[in-house]
Design a protein around this motif. Structure first.
Motif, mmCIF file in Angstrom:
data_model
loop_
_atom_site.group_PDB
_atom_site.id
_atom_site.type_symbol
_atom_site.label_atom_id
_atom_site.label_comp_id
_atom_site.label_asym_id
_atom_site.label_seq_id
_atom_site.Cartn_x
_atom_site.Cartn_y
_atom_site.Cartn_z
ATOM 1 N N VAL A 1 28.991 18.557 46.867
ATOM 2 C CA VAL A 1 28.097 18.945 47.962
ATOM 3 C C VAL A 1 28.331 20.412 48.278
ATOM 4 O O VAL A 1 29.473 20.865 48.398
ATOM 5 C CB VAL A 1 28.368 18.101 49.227
ATOM 6 N N THR B 1 31.081 13.486 43.203
ATOM 7 C CA THR B 1 29.888 13.958 43.907
ATOM 8 C C THR B 1 30.217 15.330 44.493
ATOM 9 O O THR B 1 31.246 15.500 45.157
ATOM 10 C CB THR B 1 29.484 12.995 45.036
ATOM 11 N N GLU C 1 27.107 23.634 50.921
ATOM 12 C CA GLU C 1 26.431 23.881 52.192
ATOM 13 C C GLU C 1 26.898 25.194 52.808
ATOM 14 O O GLU C 1 27.992 25.682 52.539
ATOM 15 C CB GLU C 1 26.707 22.732 53.168
ATOM 16 N N TYR D 1 33.771 15.224 46.198
ATOM 17 C CA TYR D 1 34.017 13.928 46.821
ATOM 18 C C TYR D 1 34.228 12.830 45.785
ATOM 19 O O TYR D 1 33.635 12.854 44.705
ATOM 20 C CB TYR D 1 32.823 13.529 47.704
ATOM 21 N N GLN E 1 22.842 20.774 49.718
ATOM 22 C CA GLN E 1 22.459 20.165 48.450
ATOM 23 C C GLN E 1 23.590 19.295 47.914
ATOM 24 O O GLN E 1 24.769 19.605 48.091
ATOM 25 C CB GLN E 1 22.100 21.230 47.409
ATOM 26 N N THR E 2 23.204 18.215 47.247
ATOM 27 C CA THR E 2 24.172 17.269 46.696
ATOM 28 C C THR E 2 23.863 17.005 45.231
ATOM 29 O O THR E 2 22.707 16.842 44.851
ATOM 30 C CB THR E 2 24.137 15.934 47.467
ATOM 31 N N SER E 3 24.918 16.983 44.410
ATOM 32 C CA SER E 3 24.786 16.633 42.999
ATOM 33 C C SER E 3 25.735 15.472 42.711
ATOM 34 O O SER E 3 26.951 15.594 42.916
ATOM 35 C CB SER E 3 25.117 17.831 42.107
ATOM 36 N N GLU E 4 25.191 14.347 42.256
ATOM 37 C CA GLU E 4 25.993 13.162 42.004
ATOM 38 C C GLU E 4 26.323 13.005 40.521
ATOM 39 O O GLU E 4 25.682 13.625 39.658
ATOM 40 C CB GLU E 4 25.256 11.912 42.513
#
Length: 297
Positions: free
Chosen positions: A265, A263, A267, A235, A274-277
């Motif tokens: 994500v 970003t 799933e 994203y 889970q999200t990693s920015e």
């Protein structure tokens, strides 16, 4: 006598230097261009094959046709002119591709040859023999709107610069999910009556783009096990840029991401998202990002 020998040596050195300079000038007139085809993810369990036959690729040439006062030989470079614009024919041979096989870093090389240095801002891909085969063996032959006559136009923004003596790599990302539009209920095998072919291809300059790759796993008895079919979304400012799905080993790879911060994500149904920015993608480099998913309670 000593002066005579020195003069001879000096003359030979100057002649050699001039010869090397001329060779370098000739080499600088051409650079290497590589064009590869890959597939944006297509999460469709009912489709076994999505086939296209590429039979020609050409590129619009925007650079200067003269280098150091010497005109480029248009015959040797297979160059044509259309409406005052120059095109270099890069490939003229049939290459049949099942686009569903070009995922997670798998590519099909279409072009690898020397071309005149300069800027190229448009690629045209000519295709025919487009068909979709469902998992039950049903085959649908699709009409090609313009790809067999005028080619599928793929704009390169910014233009791809080919420099003398160097290699430039271009990745063509064929988006199956947008290119093959199912007629009927796409979730029911018996309800699909055909497909419309609306080709969508994105061009990525691999010298300014990077790759994101990694593993999606879960822990089973404290041993990491790959999760197949997990979705990895990339994203920018809450807008989905692209996505991928993990293979049988839980591995994924997304090529052609412009350098910058994203970003990511991941799933899958039955697991906690889970999200990693602030994931940084660097030009012409690979960024490794792994996730371990926890099952939903």
């Amino acid at each position: 006598m000593k002066v005579t020998k020195f003069s001879i040596v000096l003359f030979a050195f100057c002649t050699l230097l001039m010869s090397c300079s001329d060779n370098d000038d000739n080499n600088n007139d051409y650079g290497r261009l590589s064009v590869k085809l890959t597939d944006a993810p297509f999460p469709h369990d009912l489709v076994a094959e999505a086939n296209v036959t590429v039979f020609k690729v050409d590129a619009r040439y925007k650079g200067n046709m003269e280098f150091d006062g010497q005109a480029i030989d248009s015959t040797s470079t297979n160059m044509t002119t259309e409406n005052g614009k120059s095109f270099v024919v890069l490939m003229e041979e049939e290459v049949q591709v099942n686009l569903l096989e070009l995922t997670n870093g798998v590519t099909q090389e279409l072009v690898d040859l020397s071309v005149p240095v300069g800027t190229y801002d448009l690629i045209r891909v000519y295709v025919k023999g487009v068909n979709v085969i469902l998992t039950d063996g049903t085959t649908f032959d699709l009409k090609v709107p313009s790809g067999s006559q005028s080619g599928i136009k793929v704009f390169i923004k910014p233009g791809l610069a080919v420099n003398g003596g160097l290699s430039s790599d271009l990745l063509l990302d064929f988006d199956i999910s947008r290119s093959f539009v199912a007629k009927g209920n796409s979730k029911d095998l018996n309800s699909i009556t055909g497909f419309n072919f609306k080709p969508v291809i994105k061009a990525c300059n691999m010298s300014t783009a990077g790759t994101l790759m990694g593993l999606i796993t879960e822990s089973r008895e404290e041993v990491p096990v790959g999760i197949e079919g997990a979705q990895v979304g990339v994203y920018i400012a809450d807008t989905l840029n692209t996505s991928a799905f993990t293979d049988i080993n839980g591995a994924y790879m997304i090529m052609g991401l412009e350098a910058g911060t994203y970003t990511v994500v991941t799933e899958k149904e039955g697991y906690i998202m889970q999200t990693s920015e602030d994931v940084k993608i660097q030009a012409a480099n690979k960024t490794v990002l792994d996730f371990e998913l926890l099952p939903e309670e």
